[in-house]
Scaffold this active site. Structure first.
Site, short mmCIF file in Angstrom:
data_model
loop_
_atom_site.label_atom_id
_atom_site.label_comp_id
_atom_site.label_asym_id
_atom_site.label_seq_id
_atom_site.Cartn_x
_atom_site.Cartn_y
_atom_site.Cartn_z
N LYS A 11 -20.01 2.71 1.33
CA LYS A 11 -18.79 2.72 0.52
C LYS A 11 -18.93 1.78 -0.70
O LYS A 11 -19.90 1.01 -0.78
CB LYS A 11 -17.61 2.33 1.41
N TYR A 51 -10.48 12.70 3.23
CA TYR A 51 -9.54 11.92 4.05
C TYR A 51 -8.23 12.65 4.29
O TYR A 51 -7.21 12.01 4.55
CB TYR A 51 -9.32 10.56 3.41
N PHE A 59 -1.86 3.47 4.81
CA PHE A 59 -3.04 2.98 4.11
C PHE A 59 -3.72 4.04 3.24
O PHE A 59 -4.71 3.76 2.58
CB PHE A 59 -4.05 2.42 5.13
N ARG A 87 -22.25 6.06 14.51
CA ARG A 87 -20.95 5.36 14.67
C ARG A 87 -21.15 4.03 15.43
O ARG A 87 -20.53 3.02 15.10
CB ARG A 87 -19.97 6.24 15.46
N THR A 93 -13.85 0.44 13.59
CA THR A 93 -13.23 0.61 12.28
C THR A 93 -12.84 -0.74 11.66
O THR A 93 -13.03 -0.96 10.47
CB THR A 93 -11.97 1.51 12.42
N ARG A 104 -20.51 -3.23 10.47
CA ARG A 104 -19.18 -3.71 10.06
C ARG A 104 -18.94 -5.16 10.49
O ARG A 104 -18.29 -5.93 9.77
CB ARG A 104 -18.11 -2.77 10.60
N HIS A 117 -18.98 4.72 6.13
CA HIS A 117 -18.31 5.85 6.78
C HIS A 117 -19.34 6.60 7.61
O HIS A 117 -20.49 6.73 7.19
CB HIS A 117 -17.71 6.80 5.74
N GLU A 128 -18.04 17.59 6.62
CA GLU A 128 -18.31 16.52 5.65
C GLU A 128 -19.66 16.71 4.97
O GLU A 128 -19.78 16.45 3.76
CB GLU A 128 -18.24 15.15 6.35
#
Ligand code: DAT
Ligand code: MG
Length: 151
Positions: A11, A51, A59, A87, A93, A104, A117, A128
């Protein structure tokens, strides 16, 4: 385990902070194979399609502003169980809740700046990948390490 493909995005915060290399390294070292990759700026139309499931949430506006704010690196990663593996490599998240050792947790603090992502299932992965890549942008290639990574 079945060979899968998943869409991963570094991102805007990952690109701006010079973390493209360290983030991609995590996936590469894990054994996932890069079969597509590019630097691009996501426009608002693409962001809205990506999204769409979050439209209407508090958000959502901030998420669209953030993901369109500067370039991202999008890639398709391939491997056995690639969707779940990617993931798990990314972590939860919310960086504050992510396990140490995940991207993360190791590079982030806040949910709205969580660096990466990754598709969350086989159907989303297909959609996607189609959103970001044409068929001829994806390369199936035999990797020298394949027999040392796959059983
Ligand atoms: P993930 O990116 O782990 O698949 P998601 O699909 O639920 O998470 O949400 C997409 C992105 O939206 C997430 O990476 C960060 C942002 N987001 C999710 N929940 C949020 C919240 N409660 N507050 C702020 N941003 C949020
Ligand atoms: Mg998601």
């Amino acid at each position: 385990m079945a060979l899968e493909r998943t869409l991963v995005i570094v991102k805007p915060d990952g690109v701006q902070r010079g973390l493209v290399g360290p983030i991609i390294s995590r996936f590469e070292a894990r054994g996932l194979k890069i079969v597509g990759m590019k630097l691009m700026q996501i426009d608002r139309d693409l962001a809205a399609r990506h999204y769409a499931v979050h439209e209407g949430k508090p958000f959502y506006a901030g998420l669209i502003d953030y993901i369109t704010s500067s370039p991202v690196v999008v890639m398709v990663l391939e491997g056995p169980g690639a969707i779940d593996i990617a993931r798990r490599t990314m972590g939860a998240t919310r960086p504050a809740e992510a396990q140490p050792g995940t991207i993360r947790a190791d590079f982030g603090l806040e949910v709205g700046r969580n660096l990466v992502h990754g598709s969350d299932g086989p159907e989303t992965a297909r959609c996607e990948i189609d959103l970001y890549f044409t068929e001829d942008e994806l390369i199936s290639w035999p990797r020298a390490d394949d027999r040392w990574v796959y059983e």
